[in-house]
Scaffold this motif. Structure first.
Motif, PDB file in Angstrom:
ATOM      1  N   ALA A  15       1.255  -1.176   0.109  1.00  0.00           N
ATOM      2  CA  ALA A  15       0.031   0.107   0.742  1.00  0.00           C
ATOM      3  C   ALA A  15       0.734   1.530   0.034  1.00  0.00           C
ATOM      4  N   PHE A  16       1.471   1.274   0.528  1.00  0.00           N
ATOM      5  CA  PHE A  16       2.965   2.276   0.611  1.00  0.00           C
ATOM      6  C   PHE A  16       3.450   2.130  -0.168  1.00  0.00           C
ATOM      7  N   LEU A  17       4.013   1.873  -1.460  1.00  0.00           N
ATOM      8  CA  LEU A  17       4.398   1.288  -2.548  1.00  0.00           C
ATOM      9  C   LEU A  17       3.794   2.437  -3.336  1.00  0.00           C
ATOM     10  N   VAL A  18       3.161   2.238  -3.453  1.00  0.00           N
ATOM     11  CA  VAL A  18       1.476   2.373  -4.361  1.00  0.00           C
ATOM     12  C   VAL A  18       1.031   3.377  -4.513  1.00  0.00           C
ATOM     13  N   THR A  19       0.609   4.202  -3.409  1.00  0.00           N
ATOM     14  CA  THR A  19       0.884   5.317  -2.230  1.00  0.00           C
ATOM     15  C   THR A  19       2.378   6.115  -3.707  1.00  0.00           C
ATOM     16  N   ALA A  20       3.285   6.065  -3.473  1.00  0.00           N
ATOM     17  CA  ALA A  20       4.690   6.879  -3.835  1.00  0.00           C
ATOM     18  C   ALA A  20       4.635   6.718  -4.796  1.00  0.00           C
ATOM     19  N   SER A  24      -1.120   9.908  -4.786  1.00  0.00           N
ATOM     20  CA  SER A  24      -1.918  10.087  -3.971  1.00  0.00           C
ATOM     21  C   SER A  24      -2.261   8.199  -3.935  1.00  0.00           C
ATOM     22  N   LEU A  25      -3.443   9.141  -2.548  1.00  0.00           N
ATOM     23  CA  LEU A  25      -4.005   7.828  -1.690  1.00  0.00           C
ATOM     24  C   LEU A  25      -5.496   7.863  -2.758  1.00  0.00           C
ATOM     25  N   SER A  26      -6.243   9.018  -3.326  1.00  0.00           N
ATOM     26  CA  SER A  26      -6.706   8.101  -4.318  1.00  0.00           C
ATOM     27  C   SER A  26      -6.710   6.893  -5.316  1.00  0.00           C
ATOM     28  N   ALA A  27      -5.351   7.366  -5.796  1.00  0.00           N
ATOM     29  CA  ALA A  27      -4.401   6.892  -7.275  1.00  0.00           C
ATOM     30  C   ALA A  27      -4.488   5.737  -6.864  1.00  0.00           C
ATOM     31  N   ALA A  28      -3.553   5.512  -5.791  1.00  0.00           N
ATOM     32  CA  ALA A  28      -2.884   4.545  -5.001  1.00  0.00           C
ATOM     33  C   ALA A  28      -4.541   3.255  -4.940  1.00  0.00           C
ATOM     34  N   ALA A  29      -5.825   3.803  -4.411  1.00  0.00           N
ATOM     35  CA  ALA A  29      -6.570   3.024  -4.548  1.00  0.00           C
ATOM     36  C   ALA A  29      -7.496   2.500  -5.324  1.00  0.00           C
ATOM     37  N   ARG A  30      -7.280   3.195  -6.672  1.00  0.00           N
ATOM     38  CA  ARG A  30      -8.049   2.746  -7.499  1.00  0.00           C
ATOM     39  C   ARG A  30      -6.632   1.390  -8.217  1.00  0.00           C
ATOM     40  N   LEU A  34      -8.776  -0.883  -3.558  1.00  0.00           N
ATOM     41  CA  LEU A  34      -9.242  -1.063  -2.447  1.00  0.00           C
ATOM     42  C   LEU A  34     -10.266   0.549  -1.834  1.00  0.00           C
ATOM     43  N   THR A  35     -10.677   0.794  -1.201  1.00  0.00           N
ATOM     44  CA  THR A  35     -11.519   2.138  -0.866  1.00  0.00           C
ATOM     45  C   THR A  35     -10.303   2.794  -0.590  1.00  0.00           C
ATOM     46  N   GLN A  36     -10.190   3.868  -0.368  1.00  0.00           N
ATOM     47  CA  GLN A  36      -9.259   5.061  -0.050  1.00  0.00           C
ATOM     48  C   GLN A  36      -9.088   5.334   1.800  1.00  0.00           C
ATOM     49  N   PRO A  37     -10.063   5.240   2.731  1.00  0.00           N
ATOM     50  CA  PRO A  37      -9.815   4.639   4.009  1.00  0.00           C
ATOM     51  C   PRO A  37      -9.316   3.554   4.155  1.00  0.00           C
ATOM     52  N   THR A  38      -9.204   2.432   3.448  1.00  0.00           N
ATOM     53  CA  THR A  38      -9.065   1.434   3.942  1.00  0.00           C
ATOM     54  C   THR A  38      -7.723   1.740   3.559  1.00  0.00           C
ATOM     55  N   LEU A  39      -7.382   2.202   2.484  1.00  0.00           N
ATOM     56  CA  LEU A  39      -5.522   2.105   2.170  1.00  0.00           C
ATOM     57  C   LEU A  39      -4.950   3.089   3.360  1.00  0.00           C
ATOM     58  N   SER A  40      -5.455   4.483   3.728  1.00  0.00           N
ATOM     59  CA  SER A  40      -4.961   4.856   4.255  1.00  0.00           C
ATOM     60  C   SER A  40      -4.691   4.679   5.541  1.00  0.00           C
ATOM     61  N   ARG A  41      -5.271   3.364   5.514  1.00  0.00           N
ATOM     62  CA  ARG A  41      -5.451   3.041   7.210  1.00  0.00           C
ATOM     63  C   ARG A  41      -4.076   2.425   7.330  1.00  0.00           C
ATOM     64  N   GLN A  42      -3.729   1.733   6.268  1.00  0.00           N
ATOM     65  CA  GLN A  42      -2.392   0.341   5.781  1.00  0.00           C
ATOM     66  C   GLN A  42      -1.144   1.159   6.584  1.00  0.00           C
ATOM     67  N   VAL A  43      -0.955   2.354   5.431  1.00  0.00           N
ATOM     68  CA  VAL A  43      -0.414   3.587   5.367  1.00  0.00           C
ATOM     69  C   VAL A  43       0.222   4.055   6.666  1.00  0.00           C
ATOM     70  N   ALA A  44      -1.056   4.015   7.245  1.00  0.00           N
ATOM     71  CA  ALA A  44      -1.050   4.733   8.821  1.00  0.00           C
ATOM     72  C   ALA A  44      -0.138   3.683   9.860  1.00  0.00           C
ATOM     73  N   THR A  53       7.641   9.032  10.252  1.00  0.00           N
ATOM     74  CA  THR A  53       6.866   9.748   8.923  1.00  0.00           C
ATOM     75  C   THR A  53       7.056   9.237   7.551  1.00  0.00           C
ATOM     76  N   LEU A  54       6.442   8.580   6.449  1.00  0.00           N
ATOM     77  CA  LEU A  54       6.803   8.099   5.165  1.00  0.00           C
ATOM     78  C   LEU A  54       6.504   9.334   4.141  1.00  0.00           C
ATOM     79  N   PHE A  55       4.945  10.310   4.434  1.00  0.00           N
ATOM     80  CA  PHE A  55       5.036  11.111   3.065  1.00  0.00           C
ATOM     81  C   PHE A  55       4.596  11.844   4.119  1.00  0.00           C
ATOM     82  N   GLU A  56       4.616  13.589   3.361  1.00  0.00           N
ATOM     83  CA  GLU A  56       4.411  15.218   3.501  1.00  0.00           C
ATOM     84  C   GLU A  56       3.025  15.480   2.577  1.00  0.00           C
ATOM     85  N   ARG A  57       1.866  16.190   3.044  1.00  0.00           N
ATOM     86  CA  ARG A  57       1.584  16.731   2.300  1.00  0.00           C
ATOM     87  C   ARG A  57       2.348  18.321   1.103  1.00  0.00           C
TER      88      ARG A  57
END
Length: 307
Positions: A15-20, A24-30, A34-44, A53-57
């Motif tokens: 989840a972290f690598l695909v987000t990187a 973005s979380l939305s693109a990685a979720a697609r 996965l749903t974006q909340p599920t992906l966000s929980r995995q990265v967190a 901390t792995l990401f900065e917005r």
């Protein structure tokens, strides 16, 4: 940090690598279904497990922190290793597939790369090539690109760079522009002409002085941040500009503007991440680009009768 001494959930790592890679979380979720909340929980959860901390917005995008860049390399290596095992088991280890993003200037992308990429597509039809036009090396450090073609040597320790050659450049103008002044000119008359700039005008004036031309910023009467746009202005007879021989050679309507001006050279570097040695698709594209850029014809096309 010694990442190898830490045990973590592979689903969280993926989840972290695909987000990187997606930014973005939305693109990685697609991408992962996965749903974006599920992906966000995995990265967190991965950040909590590792205590970093792995990401900065930044604006609407996520940018890797230094710890994130380091971890991404290790996770990507793990994924590549797993893929190699799977491919070897299925007898497909010789295939080269997947996305490779190449960062380069818009001028090289427009005038030089098409021939090189056409051959690459025949050699490795399973590859997906994306071209990112920029002059910044930050795109590599932020993982926006896999390979970059640059004119300066990078000094970041996580990047691998190979100097291919020195590229000659001259002052060029359209024949139609020079005809207004009776043909090719001498450097002593450089102040009479209009110059086309791209990028910073002060830097451009400095480059012109390197050719021995007595000109300043005020002589740069027209310009654009886009090299392709600025070069089109030159081709349309609107002024004079510096250009690499390998690009000017492809435009028969332009010729060297000055009879007594010698070319200057600038380096061409091919730059990528350290996983060049572990990713077969990146290695394939890197080696093909190197071969193609070294084979570019640098013979100046000039008509001696035009003077």
């Amino acid at each position: 940090m010694n990442w190898q001494s830490i045990t973590f959930d592979w689903n969280q790592a993926r989840a972290f690598l695909v987000t990187a890679e997606e930014g973005s979380l939305s693109a990685a979720a697609r991408a992962l279904g996965l749903t974006q909340p599920t992906l966000s929980r995995q990265v967190a959860a991965l950040e909590e497990t590792l205590g970093v901390t792995l990401f900065e917005r930044v604006s609407k995008s996520l940018v890797l922190t230094e710890a994130g860049v380091e971890l991404a390399e290790h996770v990507r290596s793990m994924g590549d290793a797993a893929s190699r095992v799977s491919l070897a088991a299925s007898g497909q280890s010789q295939q080269v597939e997947g996305l490779v993003t190449i960062s380069t200037t818009d001028l090289l992308a427009t005038h030089v790369l098409p021939d090189i990429l056409a051959e690459l597509r025949e050699k490795a039809p399973g590859l997906e090539i994306k071209i990112l036009c920029t002059n910044s090396l930050s795109d590599l450090r932020r993982r926006e690109a896999d390979i970059a073609i640059r004119h300066v040597q990078p000094d970041h320790p996580d990047l691998y760079a190979r100097k291919l050659r020195e590229a000659p450049a001259r002052i060029y103008a359209a024949r139609s522009y020079l005809e207004k002044f009776g043909g090719k000119q001498l450097k002593k008359d450089a102040h009479r002409f209009d110059y086309i700039g791209f990028g910073n005008s002060e830097e451009m004036a400095g480059h012109l002085k390197a050719f021995g031309l007595d000109v300043t910023e005020r002589h740069i009467r027209l310009g654009s941040p886009s090299g392709v746009v600025a070069w089109q202005f030159v081709r349309d007879g609107m002024g004079i500009c510096i250009m690499a021989d390998e690009i000017a050679n492809r435009c028969p309507e332009v010729v060297p503007a000055f009879k007594d001006s010698e070319p200057v050279t600038f380096p061409i570097w091919l730059v990528t991440h350290r996983e060049l040695h572990t990713s077969r698709r990146i290695r394939t594209v890197f080696d093909h680009l190197a071969e193609g850029l070294l084979a570019v014809d640098l013979t100046v096309v000039d008509d001696d009768t035009f003077c």
